[in-house]
Write a protein that holds these residues in place. Structure first.
Motif, PDB file in Angstrom:
ATOM      1  N   TYR A  67       0.930  -1.289  -0.044  1.00  0.00           N
ATOM      2  CA  TYR A  67       0.013   0.152  -0.057  1.00  0.00           C
ATOM      3  C   TYR A  67       0.744   1.292  -0.175  1.00  0.00           C
ATOM      4  N   PRO A  68       0.479   2.330  -0.524  1.00  0.00           N
ATOM      5  CA  PRO A  68       1.215   3.548  -0.734  1.00  0.00           C
ATOM      6  C   PRO A  68       1.164   4.443   0.799  1.00  0.00           C
ATOM      7  N   ASP A  69       2.066   5.298   0.854  1.00  0.00           N
ATOM      8  CA  ASP A  69       1.901   5.946   2.172  1.00  0.00           C
ATOM      9  C   ASP A  69       0.732   6.640   2.562  1.00  0.00           C
ATOM     10  N   HIS A  70      -0.038   7.040   1.643  1.00  0.00           N
ATOM     11  CA  HIS A  70      -1.376   7.846   1.984  1.00  0.00           C
ATOM     12  C   HIS A  70      -2.077   6.785   2.837  1.00  0.00           C
ATOM     13  N   PHE A  71      -2.177   5.355   2.561  1.00  0.00           N
ATOM     14  CA  PHE A  71      -2.955   4.512   3.497  1.00  0.00           C
ATOM     15  C   PHE A  71      -2.036   3.691   4.576  1.00  0.00           C
ATOM     16  N   MET A  72      -0.938   4.268   4.832  1.00  0.00           N
ATOM     17  CA  MET A  72      -0.188   3.704   6.315  1.00  0.00           C
ATOM     18  C   MET A  72      -1.114   3.886   7.303  1.00  0.00           C
ATOM     19  N   LEU A  73      -0.915   3.061   8.337  1.00  0.00           N
ATOM     20  CA  LEU A  73      -1.739   3.137   9.495  1.00  0.00           C
ATOM     21  C   LEU A  73      -1.876   4.365  10.088  1.00  0.00           C
ATOM     22  N   GLU A  74      -0.748   5.202  10.301  1.00  0.00           N
ATOM     23  CA  GLU A  74      -0.621   6.489  10.876  1.00  0.00           C
ATOM     24  C   GLU A  74      -1.622   7.408  10.242  1.00  0.00           C
ATOM     25  N   SER A  75      -1.535   7.278   8.849  1.00  0.00           N
ATOM     26  CA  SER A  75      -2.002   8.210   7.913  1.00  0.00           C
ATOM     27  C   SER A  75      -3.977   8.048   8.109  1.00  0.00           C
ATOM     28  N   VAL A  76      -4.110   6.690   8.256  1.00  0.00           N
ATOM     29  CA  VAL A  76      -5.423   6.492   8.312  1.00  0.00           C
ATOM     30  C   VAL A  76      -6.187   6.700   9.596  1.00  0.00           C
ATOM     31  N   ARG A  77      -5.389   6.581  10.636  1.00  0.00           N
ATOM     32  CA  ARG A  77      -5.965   6.976  12.130  1.00  0.00           C
ATOM     33  C   ARG A  77      -5.870   8.570  12.167  1.00  0.00           C
ATOM     34  N   GLU A  78      -5.241   9.234  11.634  1.00  0.00           N
ATOM     35  CA  GLU A  78      -5.063  10.764  11.779  1.00  0.00           C
ATOM     36  C   GLU A  78      -6.407  11.238  10.957  1.00  0.00           C
ATOM     37  N   ARG A  79      -6.834  10.642   9.753  1.00  0.00           N
ATOM     38  CA  ARG A  79      -8.104  10.945   9.126  1.00  0.00           C
ATOM     39  C   ARG A  79      -9.226  10.540   9.905  1.00  0.00           C
ATOM     40  N   LEU A  80      -9.240   9.664  10.230  1.00  0.00           N
ATOM     41  CA  LEU A  80     -10.234   9.013  11.228  1.00  0.00           C
ATOM     42  C   LEU A  80     -10.601   9.810  12.324  1.00  0.00           C
ATOM     43  N   LEU A 175      -9.926   3.434  -5.840  1.00  0.00           N
ATOM     44  CA  LEU A 175      -8.702   2.781  -5.301  1.00  0.00           C
ATOM     45  C   LEU A 175      -7.703   2.366  -6.180  1.00  0.00           C
ATOM     46  N   LYS A 176      -7.887   2.367  -7.504  1.00  0.00           N
ATOM     47  CA  LYS A 176      -7.000   2.119  -8.511  1.00  0.00           C
ATOM     48  C   LYS A 176      -5.749   3.003  -8.491  1.00  0.00           C
ATOM     49  N   ASP A 177      -6.270   4.337  -8.253  1.00  0.00           N
ATOM     50  CA  ASP A 177      -5.161   5.304  -8.155  1.00  0.00           C
ATOM     51  C   ASP A 177      -4.052   5.008  -6.907  1.00  0.00           C
ATOM     52  N   TYR A 178      -4.548   4.227  -6.154  1.00  0.00           N
ATOM     53  CA  TYR A 178      -3.414   3.780  -5.219  1.00  0.00           C
ATOM     54  C   TYR A 178      -2.908   2.312  -5.084  1.00  0.00           C
ATOM     55  N   ASN A 179      -3.308   1.768  -6.354  1.00  0.00           N
ATOM     56  CA  ASN A 179      -2.967   0.219  -6.665  1.00  0.00           C
ATOM     57  C   ASN A 179      -3.621  -0.445  -5.587  1.00  0.00           C
ATOM     58  N   LEU A 180      -4.732  -0.236  -5.101  1.00  0.00           N
ATOM     59  CA  LEU A 180      -5.702  -1.295  -4.335  1.00  0.00           C
ATOM     60  C   LEU A 180      -6.833  -1.495  -4.985  1.00  0.00           C
TER      61      LEU A 180
END
Length: 251
Positions: A67-80, A175-180
């Motif tokens: 997964y890309p940096d945009h979907f790292m655990l820390e990034s997801v938590r901050e957005r949540l 999701l394709k933009d993030y290869n997911l």
């Protein structure tokens, strides 16, 4: 002299060798690893089990989730933490909440969180809807429920499309933009749950991942037969230093 025990023994059929081999073959195909089937003492069965294990390992390695940096655990938590439920959610919010709850698109409108339990998951369709343990990277159950309801209300009101409907293209394009792809979100969420709850050992990690995925202990498929690999890396760690996680999908 009449011996009743001897008579009883004559009624018990002697297992045919092919019956035994069939039972052993079934055991081999459902075993966790090749060592578990050594007791069968049938080299052809053990060889077949090893081949199945190797083939599935190759498939899992070939489809490893990066997964890309945009979907790292820390990034997801901050957005949540930053989402305002009094505004209209966007596709990013939808995706983050699906990762948070290890949710399938088909479960999005039916999932329900009440009293630290979860019901309405699609994998349980057609069976008794037994409440499963609530576990998520968002440990505050009320906040998790609030975010889920936020998305569900947006879908029911028509303000957001339902990614669980057949042949949905718009969510896949996002999701394709993030290869997911959608099914990756569930596996990523399980790995993030293992990290968030600080698993003490591999057995504890499997328990946490299973609870995040809401697996039933009564519905078991061999990990050898069905698992996927996720490359976990925290912020400031490069892709070549990622830690490999194997997530077993029991259901």
């Amino acid at each position: 002299m009449f011996n009743p025990k001897a008579k009883l023994r004559t009624k018990c059929p002697v297992p045919h060798i092919w019956d035994i081999r069939a039972e052993a073959y079934t055991l081999a195909l459902s075993a966790k690893n090749a060592n578990a089937v050594e007791a069968t003492k049938f080299p052809d069965i053990t060889e077949e089990a090893n081949k199945i294990q190797r083939d599935n390992q190759k498939k899992a390695e070939a489809n490893r989730i990066n997964y890309p940096d945009h979907f790292m655990l820390e990034s997801v938590r901050e957005r949540l933490d930053g989402y305002d439920i009094f505004t209209l959610p966007n596709l990013q919010a939808l995706t983050d909440i699906m990762v948070m709850l290890c949710i399938r698109p088909a479960e999005l409108t039916t999932l329900c969180i009440t009293d630290a339990r979860v019901t309405g998951y699609a994998k349980n369709r057609g069976q008794l809807d037994i409440p499963r343990k609530f576990k998520s990277i968002e440990k505050n159950q009320e906040r998790a429920k609030e975010l889920l309801t936020w998305i569900q209300n947006s879908i029911s009101s028509g303000q957001m499309g339902n990614p669980g409907k057949p042949e949905v293209k718009w969510f896949n394009r996002f999701l394709k933009d993030y290869n997911l792809i959608p099914k990756y979100l569930q596996k990523m969420g399980a790995v993030y749950g293992v990290v968030a709850y600080k698993a003490k050992n591999i057995a504890h990690a499997y328990t946490i991942a299973g609870e995040c995925l809401r697996h039933s202990s009564d519905n078991y498929t061999s990990p050898v037969q069905n698992y996927i690999v996720v490359n976990y890396r925290p912020r400031r760690v490069s892709a070549d230093q990622a830690r490999l996680f194997r997530i077993y999908d029991k259901d």
